[in-house]
Design an enzyme around this catalytic site. Sequence first.
Site, PDB file in Angstrom:
ATOM      1  N   LYS A 175       4.863  -2.431   8.199  1.00  0.00           N
ATOM      2  CA  LYS A 175       5.933  -1.643   7.598  1.00  0.00           C
ATOM      3  C   LYS A 175       7.213  -2.453   7.698  1.00  0.00           C
ATOM      4  CE  LYS A 175       7.800   3.036   7.697  1.00  0.00           C
ATOM      5  NZ  LYS A 175       7.482   4.419   8.059  1.00  0.00           N
ATOM      6  N   GLY A 207       8.402   4.307   1.131  1.00  0.00           N
ATOM      7  CA  GLY A 207       9.265   5.467   0.966  1.00  0.00           C
ATOM      8  C   GLY A 207      10.694   5.008   0.821  1.00  0.00           C
ATOM      9  N   GLY A 208      11.599   5.883   1.169  1.00  0.00           N
ATOM     10  CA  GLY A 208      13.012   5.601   1.003  1.00  0.00           C
ATOM     11  C   GLY A 208      13.521   4.425   1.813  1.00  0.00           C
ATOM     12  N   MET A 209      12.994   4.280   3.014  1.00  0.00           N
ATOM     13  CA  MET A 209      13.566   3.319   3.935  1.00  0.00           C
ATOM     14  C   MET A 209      12.734   2.043   4.066  1.00  0.00           C
ATOM     15  SD  MET A 209      14.795   4.267   7.769  1.00  0.00           S
ATOM     16  CE  MET A 209      13.386   3.926   8.801  1.00  0.00           C
ATOM     17  N   ILE A 232       0.807  -1.224   0.000  1.00  0.00           N
ATOM     18  CA  ILE A 232       0.000   0.000   0.000  1.00  0.00           C
ATOM     19  C   ILE A 232       0.837   1.268   0.000  1.00  0.00           C
ATOM     20  CG2 ILE A 232      -2.184  -0.870   0.919  1.00  0.00           C
ATOM     21  CD1 ILE A 232      -1.271  -0.245   3.715  1.00  0.00           C
ATOM     22  N   GLY A 233       2.120   1.139   0.143  1.00  0.00           N
ATOM     23  CA  GLY A 233       2.930   2.354   0.126  1.00  0.00           C
ATOM     24  C   GLY A 233       4.387   2.040   0.347  1.00  0.00           C
ATOM     25  N   ASP A 271       8.628  15.137  10.642  1.00  0.00           N
ATOM     26  CA  ASP A 271       8.329  14.871   9.229  1.00  0.00           C
ATOM     27  C   ASP A 271       6.830  15.036   8.968  1.00  0.00           C
ATOM     28  OD1 ASP A 271       8.936  14.245   6.586  1.00  0.00           O
ATOM     29  OD2 ASP A 271       9.050  12.082   6.932  1.00  0.00           O
TER      30      ASP A 271
HETATM   31  P1  ATP Z   1       8.454   8.361   3.666  1.00  0.00           P
HETATM   32  O1  ATP Z   1       9.154   8.397   2.367  1.00  0.00           O
HETATM   33  O2  ATP Z   1       7.256   9.266   3.722  1.00  0.00           O
HETATM   34  O3  ATP Z   1       9.325   8.503   4.869  1.00  0.00           O
HETATM   35  P2  ATP Z   1       7.938   5.736   4.719  1.00  0.00           P
HETATM   36  O4  ATP Z   1       8.687   4.626   4.082  1.00  0.00           O
HETATM   37  O5  ATP Z   1       8.477   6.236   6.009  1.00  0.00           O
HETATM   38  O6  ATP Z   1       7.767   6.888   3.704  1.00  0.00           O
HETATM   39  P3  ATP Z   1       5.207   5.762   5.664  1.00  0.00           P
HETATM   40  O7  ATP Z   1       5.111   7.212   5.532  1.00  0.00           O
HETATM   41  O8  ATP Z   1       5.076   5.195   7.038  1.00  0.00           O
HETATM   42  O9  ATP Z   1       6.501   5.151   4.981  1.00  0.00           O
HETATM   43  O10 ATP Z   1       4.090   5.086   4.756  1.00  0.00           O
HETATM   44  C1  ATP Z   1       4.108   5.229   3.337  1.00  0.00           C
HETATM   45  C2  ATP Z   1       2.687   5.202   2.816  1.00  0.00           C
HETATM   46  O11 ATP Z   1       2.041   3.950   3.172  1.00  0.00           O
HETATM   47  C3  ATP Z   1       1.764   6.266   3.383  1.00  0.00           C
HETATM   48  O12 ATP Z   1       1.877   7.481   2.691  1.00  0.00           O
HETATM   49  C4  ATP Z   1       0.400   5.626   3.226  1.00  0.00           C
HETATM   50  O13 ATP Z   1      -0.067   5.754   1.896  1.00  0.00           O
HETATM   51  C5  ATP Z   1       0.686   4.160   3.504  1.00  0.00           C
HETATM   52  N1  ATP Z   1       0.485   3.829   4.938  1.00  0.00           N
HETATM   53  C6  ATP Z   1       1.396   3.977   5.924  1.00  0.00           C
HETATM   54  N2  ATP Z   1       0.917   3.565   7.104  1.00  0.00           N
HETATM   55  C7  ATP Z   1      -0.352   3.135   6.874  1.00  0.00           C
HETATM   56  C8  ATP Z   1      -1.403   2.587   7.721  1.00  0.00           C
HETATM   57  N3  ATP Z   1      -1.218   2.402   9.020  1.00  0.00           N
HETATM   58  N4  ATP Z   1      -2.572   2.260   7.137  1.00  0.00           N
HETATM   59  C9  ATP Z   1      -2.741   2.457   5.807  1.00  0.00           C
HETATM   60  N5  ATP Z   1      -1.812   2.963   4.960  1.00  0.00           N
HETATM   61  C10 ATP Z   1      -0.629   3.305   5.485  1.00  0.00           C
HETATM   62 MG    MG Z   2       5.966   8.849   5.045  1.00  0.00          MG
HETATM   63 MG    MG Z   3       9.423   7.899   6.811  1.00  0.00          MG
END
Ligand code: ATP
Ligand code: MG
Ligand code: MG
Length: 282
Positions: A37, A17-19, A14-15, A132
């Site tokens: 995650k 980012g970088g890490m 569902i998503g 952030d």
């Molecule tokens: P970033 O590049 O923003 O640091 P990241 O790898 O740290 O990204 P998150 O920001 O935690 O990851 O999550 C990335 C995406 O996943 C969010 O923008 C959202 O679309 C989806 N997402 C994250 N957590 C949830 C959740 N608890 N329920 C549903 N979707 C989620």
């Molecule tokens: Mg994020």
């Molecule tokens: Mg992040």
Amino acid sequence: GRILGNRYEIIEKIGGGGMALVYKAKCQLLNRYVAVKILRPEFTSDEEFITKFKRESQAAASLSHPNIVNIYDVGVDDHDIYYIVMEYVKGKTLKQIIKEHGPLNPEETINIGKQISLALHHAHSNHIVHRDIKPHNILMTDDGRVKVTDFGIARAVTSATVTNTGNVIGSVHYFSPEQARGGYTDEKSDIYSLGIVMYEMATGRLPFDGESPISIALKHIHEDVMPPTMINENIPKALEDIIMKSIQKDQAKRYGSTKEILEDLNQALKQPMGDFVKFDDD
Ligand code: ATP
Ligand code: MG
Ligand code: MG
């Protein structure tokens, strides 16, 4: 799908980012959906990333608030996959909502601003700075509730070693001037980022954009923001004042706490707002 930690069945991505990568999963023991995650596999042997990932889960797990995504579990599986299990939020990110609808009406902007402020107030009361805050990290349920996520670069401000490592993480569009300089960041940095988010909700635009992260950072440090009412004169003055006070470059002129923002947002709701027209006819 594959099963993590003996109980979390991965359903779909569902998503990410970088890490990290984020998946929808089902907890087979409790028979409920969760979000998992996962630290990107290429980082599983990188101590620095593992430490960051652990800090994220600890910062978020120390908080319990209706406007903050709940952390349920953490683990490392046999294949060295580091994961954080959290509340699954069905809905959209605030970024998607602004993209699809353009500017939000003032009541919506205030309502969402209040919920983010409540989340930050809880975090700040527990000496955690998010660092952030941006619309991608604000999840919105279908019935309009805010859930703040991604404490990936959060820090405990009580720690004796509150120094900034200087590496640019987070999104520069929402950086406070002190963050853009690579300096000390505290609660007031989150307040600035919240102000930028409210500006974007109210106007449908970011105050600063540019060719490179550096050019955007420099604007946060030096350039004046165009007041929201110059973009759309229908934006209530009370809301504009709150936004402008949140994004003061001088920390001494900025709001000192989320409590003050909440008071002013509540006051703004009491004033008549009139009809809101999304865009000025030029
Ligand atoms: P970033 O590049 O923003 O640091 P990241 O790898 O740290 O990204 P998150 O920001 O935690 O990851 O999550 C990335 C995406 O996943 C969010 O923008 C959202 O679309 C989806 N997402 C994250 N957590 C949830 C959740 N608890 N329920 C549903 N979707 C989620
Ligand atoms: Mg994020
Ligand atoms: Mg992040």
